[in-house]
Design a protein around this motif. Structure first.
Motif, PDB file in Angstrom:
ATOM      1  N   GLN A 310      10.710   2.142   7.703  1.00 11.45           N
ATOM      2  CA  GLN A 310      11.452   2.165   8.966  1.00 11.45           C
ATOM      3  C   GLN A 310      11.508   3.564   9.567  1.00 11.45           C
ATOM      4  N   LEU A 311      11.619   4.585   8.709  1.00 11.61           N
ATOM      5  CA  LEU A 311      11.575   5.959   9.208  1.00 11.61           C
ATOM      6  C   LEU A 311      10.197   6.275   9.781  1.00 11.61           C
ATOM      7  N   ALA A 312       9.148   5.846   9.068  1.00 12.31           N
ATOM      8  CA  ALA A 312       7.784   6.105   9.528  1.00 12.31           C
ATOM      9  C   ALA A 312       7.502   5.388  10.849  1.00 12.31           C
ATOM     10  N   LYS A 313       8.011   4.176  10.972  1.00  9.79           N
ATOM     11  CA  LYS A 313       7.812   3.399  12.203  1.00  9.79           C
ATOM     12  C   LYS A 313       8.417   4.132  13.399  1.00  9.79           C
ATOM     13  N   LYS A 314       9.554   4.754  13.174  1.00 14.52           N
ATOM     14  CA  LYS A 314      10.233   5.530  14.218  1.00 14.52           C
ATOM     15  C   LYS A 314       9.318   6.642  14.753  1.00 14.52           C
ATOM     16  N   HIS A 315       8.479   7.194  13.866  1.00 14.00           N
ATOM     17  CA  HIS A 315       7.573   8.280  14.249  1.00 14.00           C
ATOM     18  C   HIS A 315       6.138   7.788  14.464  1.00 14.00           C
ATOM     19  N   GLU A 316       5.962   6.457  14.489  1.00 17.71           N
ATOM     20  CA  GLU A 316       4.661   5.823  14.739  1.00 17.71           C
ATOM     21  C   GLU A 316       3.597   6.267  13.743  1.00 17.71           C
ATOM     22  N   ILE A 317       3.987   6.360  12.473  1.00 20.63           N
ATOM     23  CA  ILE A 317       3.057   6.732  11.407  1.00 20.63           C
ATOM     24  C   ILE A 317       2.679   5.466  10.636  1.00 20.63           C
ATOM     25  N   PRO A 318       1.378   5.198  10.437  1.00 25.23           N
ATOM     26  CA  PRO A 318       0.977   4.016   9.663  1.00 25.23           C
ATOM     27  C   PRO A 318       1.486   4.109   8.220  1.00 25.23           C
ATOM     28  N   VAL A 319       1.931   2.957   7.700  1.00 26.86           N
ATOM     29  CA  VAL A 319       2.480   2.898   6.337  1.00 26.86           C
ATOM     30  C   VAL A 319       1.644   1.947   5.484  1.00 26.86           C
ATOM     31  N   LEU A 320       1.150   2.454   4.361  1.00 30.28           N
ATOM     32  CA  LEU A 320       0.422   1.649   3.389  1.00 30.28           C
ATOM     33  C   LEU A 320       1.331   1.429   2.190  1.00 30.28           C
ATOM     34  N   ALA A 321       1.459   0.193   1.746  1.00 33.30           N
ATOM     35  CA  ALA A 321       2.326  -0.111   0.610  1.00 33.30           C
ATOM     36  C   ALA A 321       1.511  -0.740  -0.505  1.00 33.30           C
ATOM     37  N   MET A 322       1.836  -0.368  -1.739  1.00 32.35           N
ATOM     38  CA  MET A 322       1.147  -0.920  -2.902  1.00 32.35           C
ATOM     39  C   MET A 322       2.149  -1.427  -3.912  1.00 32.35           C
ATOM     40  N   ALA A 323       1.788  -2.512  -4.574  1.00 26.24           N
ATOM     41  CA  ALA A 323       2.670  -3.107  -5.575  1.00 26.24           C
ATOM     42  C   ALA A 323       1.833  -3.824  -6.626  1.00 26.24           C
ATOM     43  N   GLY A 324       2.427  -4.043  -7.781  1.00 25.50           N
ATOM     44  CA  GLY A 324       1.750  -4.808  -8.815  1.00 25.50           C
ATOM     45  C   GLY A 324       1.742  -6.282  -8.476  1.00 25.50           C
ATOM     46  N   CYS A 325       2.831  -6.744  -7.860  1.00 21.98           N
ATOM     47  CA  CYS A 325       2.972  -8.159  -7.497  1.00 21.98           C
ATOM     48  C   CYS A 325       3.426  -8.267  -6.054  1.00 21.98           C
ATOM     49  N   ILE A 326       2.793  -9.167  -5.313  1.00 19.36           N
ATOM     50  CA  ILE A 326       3.153  -9.406  -3.915  1.00 19.36           C
ATOM     51  C   ILE A 326       3.315 -10.910  -3.715  1.00 19.36           C
ATOM     52  N   THR A 327       4.414 -11.303  -3.078  1.00 20.74           N
ATOM     53  CA  THR A 327       4.672 -12.730  -2.843  1.00 20.74           C
ATOM     54  C   THR A 327       4.459 -13.074  -1.369  1.00 20.74           C
ATOM     55  N   GLU A 328       4.528 -14.374  -1.069  1.00 25.42           N
ATOM     56  CA  GLU A 328       4.350 -14.824   0.317  1.00 25.42           C
ATOM     57  C   GLU A 328       5.416 -14.237   1.239  1.00 25.42           C
ATOM     58  N   GLU A 329       6.623 -14.025   0.676  1.00 28.24           N
ATOM     59  CA  GLU A 329       7.732 -13.505   1.486  1.00 28.24           C
ATOM     60  C   GLU A 329       7.462 -12.101   2.010  1.00 28.24           C
ATOM     61  N   THR A 330       6.510 -11.410   1.379  1.00 33.74           N
ATOM     62  CA  THR A 330       6.246 -10.011   1.729  1.00 33.74           C
ATOM     63  C   THR A 330       5.739  -9.871   3.157  1.00 33.74           C
ATOM     64  N   ALA A 331       5.193 -10.945   3.744  1.00 30.94           N
ATOM     65  CA  ALA A 331       4.603 -10.872   5.090  1.00 30.94           C
ATOM     66  C   ALA A 331       5.582 -10.344   6.130  1.00 30.94           C
ATOM     67  N   ILE A 332       6.877 -10.579   5.932  1.00 32.30           N
ATOM     68  CA  ILE A 332       7.870 -10.116   6.908  1.00 32.30           C
ATOM     69  C   ILE A 332       7.882  -8.596   7.022  1.00 32.30           C
ATOM     70  N   LEU A 333       7.403  -7.917   5.980  1.00 35.01           N
ATOM     71  CA  LEU A 333       7.424  -6.451   5.987  1.00 35.01           C
ATOM     72  C   LEU A 333       6.508  -5.874   7.058  1.00 35.01           C
ATOM     73  N   ASN A 334       5.486  -6.645   7.465  1.00 39.03           N
ATOM     74  CA  ASN A 334       4.608  -6.174   8.541  1.00 39.03           C
ATOM     75  C   ASN A 334       5.371  -6.017   9.856  1.00 39.03           C
ATOM     76  N   GLU A 335       6.418  -6.794  10.021  1.00 34.21           N
ATOM     77  CA  GLU A 335       7.226  -6.705  11.238  1.00 34.21           C
ATOM     78  C   GLU A 335       8.267  -5.597  11.142  1.00 34.21           C
ATOM     79  N   LEU A 336       8.486  -5.071   9.926  1.00 32.11           N
ATOM     80  CA  LEU A 336       9.574  -4.111   9.703  1.00 32.11           C
ATOM     81  C   LEU A 336       9.091  -2.681   9.471  1.00 32.11           C
ATOM     82  N   GLY A 337       7.787  -2.443   9.649  1.00 26.88           N
ATOM     83  CA  GLY A 337       7.312  -1.067   9.564  1.00 26.88           C
ATOM     84  C   GLY A 337       6.164  -0.826   8.611  1.00 26.88           C
ATOM     85  N   ILE A 338       5.886  -1.777   7.703  1.00 23.44           N
ATOM     86  CA  ILE A 338       4.764  -1.600   6.781  1.00 23.44           C
ATOM     87  C   ILE A 338       3.491  -2.124   7.452  1.00 23.44           C
ATOM     88  N   THR A 339       2.540  -1.217   7.688  1.00 25.50           N
ATOM     89  CA  THR A 339       1.317  -1.582   8.408  1.00 25.50           C
ATOM     90  C   THR A 339       0.477  -2.559   7.596  1.00 25.50           C
TER      91      THR A 339
END
Length: 379
Positions: A310-339
């Motif tokens: 959310q801080l990065a989105k404020k400054h229009e910086i692309p955000v890459l996120a990595m995790a060991g496990c990702i679920t279907e619910e994670t898709a909402i994060l694209n709307e919240l600042g994670i590119t």
């Protein structure tokens, strides 16, 4: 190329620091001269002391204190690089993992050790405190902590009450004459990510008591104790601790910090990001990389990666996120600042294999390298 890495730990697998190191290697496999800033991350819970100590060049302090079942234990807290701010996770002194499952009993468990840590930090010159709530084995409304700081709680016979949640029903008076004088010069910022009141159906005993070993009957008694304590505090000090947002956190420690130590309760990740100056460190950054062991619906509810995004989105910086496990619910994060988000698991393997620290480190490096090869090809 300038990249800011702000990873939470992959719990049970790899620390924030080691994960950041692996990602940095992956970036430099492609951009050998990249400028990389790595800030260890936590959300106010487990790992907060370690992350803030490393981010500020502080130091860890080991102190023998009273554990949740009144036994002596070694607890660790941190003093930040400014040498005047202490950071304490209450779980270090009264956490559920400190109590064997067959001995869990919030009626007798105490927060006394938390007060001893605060007192030790005061003796070392600290006057500012960052407190991480959560994971406690207690339900004593922080009375144990306050007793260690000189607050005296008396029963109907004018005798001091003992330790543990079962003693709250016996409190009739509060004596402030022995409170350590340095407290008046101290400020407390408390990471608290629950909004439960102190008592009632959504209070500390009913919501968190079962996981701490409380039976149905015990929960009723503990809840009565919390209510009695709130009434006595209102009567004696004129403070309404029941309706403080987050009063029920950590078995009522939220109420003690806000009601007695005038603490400010706030989102854990917001507090951590403020201390490590995350926003200032984003200036001139091309990409932000964040992540944690598992990204799911909970991540969208205020966990560390979202705060960074959310801080990065404020400054229009692309955000890459990595995790060991990702679920279907994670898709909402694209709307919240994670590119874009990526799972680092690159082959069929057991959970045990995936959580091996060496495997996690290599997978983080490999995934990062492949992402930055793609970035390089389109630059």
């Amino acid at each position: 190329m300038k990249v800011l890495i702000a990873m939470d730990s992959f719990k049970g697998s790899i620390s924030s620091e080691d994960g950041s190191r692996a990602i940095a290697l992956g970036i430099r496999d492609v951009y050998s001269d990249a400028e990389i800033i790595a800030l260890p991350l936590a959300d106010g819970g487990e790992g907060t002391v370690e992350a803030l100590v490393k981010a500020t060049g502080g130091k860890s302090i080991k102190k023998e204190v009273t554990g949740p079942l009144k036994e002596k234990i070694d607890a660790v807290y941190g003093i930040l690089g400014d040498k005047k701010t202490a950071v304490i996770e209450v779980a270090a002194a009264c956490g559920l993992p400190l109590v064997p499952s067959d001995k869990r009993n919030p009626a007798v468990a105490t927060t006394y050790g938390v007060g001893e840590l605060i007192r030790d930090a005061i003796d070392k010159g600290c006057r500012e405190f960052v407190i991480g709530l959560g994971g406690s084995a207690t339900n004593d409304a922080g009375v144990g902590m306050l007793q260690a700081l000189g607050f005296i709680f008396l029963n109907s016979y004018n005798e001091e009450v003992g330790l543990g949640g079962q003693e709250l029903s016996n409190i009739r008076k509060i004596d402030l004459s022995s409170v350590i004088p340095e407290l008046k010069d101290c400020t407390f910022k408390v990471a608290c990510d629950v909004n439960n009141p102190l008592y009632g159906p959504k209070g500390a005993a009913h919501i968190f008591g079962p996981q701490k070993g409380a039976t149905a009957e015990m929960i009723k008694e503990l809840d009565k104790g919390l209510e009695n304590f709130a009434q006595i505090v209102l009567q004696e000090l004129g403070r309404d601790i029941q309706n403080i947002v987050g009063a029920g956190a950590a078995g009522g420690l939220g109420a003690a910090f806000a009601g007695f130590l005038h603490a400010h309760l706030q989102s854990g990740i917001e507090l951590v990001l403020e201390i490590i100056e995350m926003e200032q460190n984003m200036q001139g950054v091309d990409f932000v990389i964040t992540g944690e062991g598992k990204m799911d619906g909970q991540t969208s509810m205020g966990k560390a990666p979202l705060g960074v995004a959310q801080l990065a989105k404020k400054h229009e910086i692309p955000v890459l996120a990595m995790a060991g496990c990702i679920t279907e619910e994670t898709a909402i994060l694209n709307e919240l600042g994670i590119t874009s988000y990526f799972s680092i698991v690159n082959a069929p393997m057991t959970l045990e294999e995936a959580m091996d620290s060496t495997v996690t480190s290599e997978n983080l490096r490999t995934t990062t390298k492949q992402i930055f090869r793609l970035i390089q090809s389109v630059k």
